[in-house]
Every structure is written in C-alpha cells, then in structure tokens.
Design an enzyme around this catalytic site. Structure first.
Site, short mmCIF file in Angstrom:
data_model
loop_
_atom_site.label_atom_id
_atom_site.label_comp_id
_atom_site.label_asym_id
_atom_site.label_seq_id
_atom_site.Cartn_x
_atom_site.Cartn_y
_atom_site.Cartn_z
CG HIS A 13 -1.67 -1.22 1.48
ND1 HIS A 13 -2.90 -1.49 0.96
CD2 HIS A 13 -1.31 -2.31 2.20
CE1 HIS A 13 -3.29 -2.70 1.36
NE2 HIS A 13 -2.33 -3.21 2.12
CB SER A 60 13.13 22.21 -15.48
OG SER A 60 12.37 23.40 -15.56
CE LYS A 106 11.90 19.23 -10.96
NZ LYS A 106 10.63 19.54 -11.59
CD GLU A 112 8.84 11.95 -15.33
OE1 GLU A 112 7.82 12.64 -15.28
OE2 GLU A 112 9.98 12.44 -15.39
#
Ligand code: ARG
Length: 462
Positions: free
Chosen positions: A159, A280, A286, A293
């Site tokens: 979980h 970024s 970043k 992804e």
C-alpha cells in the site's frame, strides 16, 4: 494472354479507383515484411520443384531473382509502389518484370492469405527472440546490482506504506523473476506462433500436389497448421505476441514508477546517471527522471496496441477478412516501443546509485521490525492474534516515546507481555529483523545468496 494487375483477374474490366488504391494499400507499413516474404517465397519455390510443379532449373532462377530483389530492398534500391498494394505484390511484380511468365508461376498453390500469415509468423518469431534477448540483458543488469549493493537493506512497502525490511538484492531478484516469467510467456506463445499456414491457400487448401510438411520444415516451423479454414484468418498468434509484449511493458512501468519515487527528494534512495536525466527549461535546480517516466508512459501505448488488436479481431467470421491488414501497425509499434524501453532500462539499471547513507538513516523509521517481533512472540507460544495485538500496543508505546522498538525499555515490553526477557532485543532493529527470516524465497541473507547463485547460473554469469 492479356495480363491484368496482380490482384484483379480478368473478371474486372477496369482498374481500381485511385482513392481506393490509397485507402487500401499496406505497402507503406508491410514493406517491413520483405525479408520474410522473400524467405517464404524461396521455400515455396523449392517445395514446388520437389513436387514437380516447377523444374529444378525454374526454381533456381526464381530463387536467384528473389535474392537479387531482396538485396535491392535491403540496400534501399528498390522502389515500392503504392498501386501494387502490398509488399507481397510488389515483390511478385518485380519478379514478373524480370522473369516474365516464369515469374507468374511463383504464386502457384498459394494465396496472399496464407502468404501474409506465414510472413507475419516468421516476423513474430524473430521479434519474440529479440525481446527475449533484451529481457535477458535487463535481468543481467539487475543481477549485477546484487553484488554492487551487497549488504544494503531497503524498506519494502505494501500500500506504499513501510512494511518490512528486505535486502536490496531481494528487490533486484524480484525483477529477475518477473522478467523470467515474461521470457517464458513469450516462449509459450512461440509454440503457437511457430505453425506454418503456407499451402492452406485461400481457405480450403489446394488441389495441386503440394507438400506442406516440407515447406514447414524448410521455414523451420514446428508443423503445418491442421485446418485451412481456421488458419486463413487466425491471428491468435499476433494477440499472444502483443500480450506477451504488454506484460513486459507493464512490468517495466511498475519498476519505472518505483524508481521515480525513489529518486525524489522525499525518498532520496536513488540517483540516476546524469546522462539519463533531463533538466527543466525554467527551474534551474531540476534533474528529472524523464526516461523512467517515458517507460511508464509508453506502457500505455503498448497496451493500446494490444487493445486495438483485440477489438480488431472481435466478431470476425472464419477465414481471411481484410480487417486483418490492420494487425500490422499496432504489432510493429508494440515491438518497436518495447524494444526501446528495454534498451533504456538496461542502460539505467546498472548505472543508478543507491544512496546508502540516506537509506540507512531512515531505516529505523516505520517499525519495519514489528512483524519479526510478533513472530518472536509466536515462537514462544503466544497465539498469533494475541501476539499481533501485543506488538501493536508496543508500537503505540514506542510511537508515544518517539523511539524505535529496539530502544523501548524492557519494562515496557513486560507491561504488555510479562514474560519478556532481554532476548527480545535480538530480533529488533532492521538488520536483525532481516537476519531473522529463514523461509524459502524470503529475504533472509542465506536465501538471497542461494538465489543469486541460481540466477548467475541461469543467466550464465558464472
Ligand atoms: N495486405 C494484405 C494483408 O495484410 C494481404 C492479404 C490480402 N488478401 C486478400 N485476400 N485481399 O492482410
């Protein structure tokens, strides 16, 4: 005799509408089957010669010309023509252009229905082999991490809540298992991919004296398909291949998600190699895990391809229907997408670094040793439900005192379980908790060592 275009017999009095030609062509994508088509035609011709439908000399000339066409295609010197509809007719027409009436014998005892199915089966066989090979590379990458990360303990989650401590190697071998099942699943599918429909012709077979067993052997298929009506429109093998690919993509997406989380500041477990990160355009600080992804995202595409194929086959009556032409773009896309994902994954896995200090610093949070403590009580005769409740109470006391279980004074243990003695501390703390495991397949260090040895043998790293 007058000749009409290959797909229009003398029954037609006119050519196809230009709009139809553009709509129905598949050569723009099935040109990818050229090598398989040539290989198939060569085997077909050899069979035709063996049964006496061609002379040996005719067969040799056709085969040599097919080889020549194959080379031209491979070297990009072949002009595919949309008006010839598909790869099959482009190659056949080229043969006819070069050999005249002899070329017109190639399609003896064959239809494009058994032809395209045979090509596609040959293609799937190779594609499965390639994905299996890449999966093995990825498994090796995970296995190589086991030595690199020896001794590292990670929290494991259910979980997404901290559950129990496990060795980092236990994580890596979990992925080896998943990808092994994927390899096996594809191998299972291969048994059904690897059947030869050539010679079933349009749908009923042929009155000509073909030898389907011979041509199946020549193309290294397990056997000829047994029912011509079934195999004409059977694309189960395409679905099974795409499903096998989808399972790999799903497994990759779960792994990618895990590592995306792990590389966040909140987790801070893992750093990806800089060469596999992106920045970024607005936030200078970043460093983003874009490849992970994208792996997660591309799984949607592969599953989408599978969905397209499932719906494509829904409700089709027996034998070939032109809908089936639409099977190739999603199948090819699923393969290409998955191949890229596997390559990126195999590059990322060995190069990522675990932040040992950060992981160790946070490890005593979350009471990862609570279950082991409960099992310690059970081993001393406390009924499971009683032990479960008691350890819950101990965790509550520890939380109130803001300490891990191993720092809870003995009186606290005795308050909940009067028989407690200092021996209880032997299973407390994550390292001791990990060492307390012993069951087969668990994260116990000796179990994991045995599994590492097994995997090294299995992946031939020893
Ligand atoms: N291009 C077709 C396909 O991929 C080849 C088979 C065509 N057969 C036919 N009867 N029109 O499905």
């Amino acid at each position: 005799m007058n000749q009409s275009p290959l797909s229009r017999s003398g029954v037609f009095q006119s050519g196809p509408d230009e709009l139809l030609q553009r709509f129905s062509q598949s050569v723009s994508f099935d040109c990818r089957l050229a090598a398989q088509d040539i290989r198939q035609s060569k085997a077909h011709v050899q069979m035709l010669a063996t049964v006496g439908l061609l002379t040996e000399e005719e067969a040799t000339r056709i085969q040599q010309t097919l080889d020549q066409i194959g080379r031209e295609i491979q070297e990009g010197r072949f002009q595919f023509r949309t008006e010839l509809e598909d790869v099959h007719m482009n190659i056949e027409q080229a043969l006819i252009d070069r050999l005249g009436d002899l070329g017109r014998k190639l399609h003896t005892a064959r239809s494009r229905n058994d032809q395209v199915s045979t090509d596609l089966r040959l293609w799937c066989r190779e594609a499965i082999g390639e994905i299996q090979r890449l999966l093995r590379e990825l498994q090796r990458a995970f296995l190589s991490r086991c030595d690199q990360d020896a001794g590292v303990i990670l929290p494991a989650y259910t979980h997404l809540q901290r559950a129990q401590p496990v060795l980092a190697a236990h994580y890596w071998l979990a992925y080896c298992e998943r990808f092994q099942r994927d390899r096996q699943r594809l191998q299972d599918a291969l048994a059904r991919v690897n059947q030869c429909p050539l010679g079933t012709a349009a749908l009923a077979g042929t009155s000509l004296p073909v030898d389907r067993h011979l041509v199946a052997r020549l193309l290294e298929f397990q056997a000829p398909t047994a029912n011509s009506l079934d195999s004409s429109g059977d694309r189960d093998f395409v679905l099974e291949t795409a499903f096998g690919f989808s399972m790999v993509a799903l497994h990759l997406s779960g792994w990618a998600e895990e590592w995306i989380l792990w590389s966040s500041v909140e987790f801070g477990f893992l750093r990806l190699p800089e060469a596999l990160c992106t920045g970024s355009s607005i936030m200078p600080q970043k460093v983003n895990p874009d490849p992970l992804e994208l792996i997660r995202g591309k799984a949607a595409r592969v599953v989408g391809d599978l969905t397209t194929l499932l719906v494509l086959l829904k409700g089709l009556p027996l034998a070939y229907n032109r809908d089936l032409q639409e099977d190739k773009p999603p199948l090819f896309d699923a393969f290409d997408t998955l191949r890229d994902c596997l390559q990126i994954a195999a590059a990322a896995v060995p190069r990522a670094k675990l932040d040992r200090e950060r992981i160790a610093a946070g490890l005593e949070a979350g009471y990862l040793d609570a279950t082991t403590l409960m099992e310690y009580l059970i081993a001393r005769g406390v009924p499971q439900r009683v032990a479960h409740h008691a350890v819950g109470q101990l965790v509550r006391r520890a939380m109130q005192q803001k300490v891990p279980l191993k720092e809870l004074p003995l009186e606290e243990f005795r308050a909940v379980w009067p028989e407690a003695d200092p021996g209880v501390y032997e299973v407390l703390g994550v390292r001791r908790a990990v060492e307390a495991f012993g069951s087969y397949g668990s994260t116990a260090p000796e179990q994991v060592q045995q599994q590492i040895a097994r995997w090294k043998k299995c992946l031939e790293l020893e």
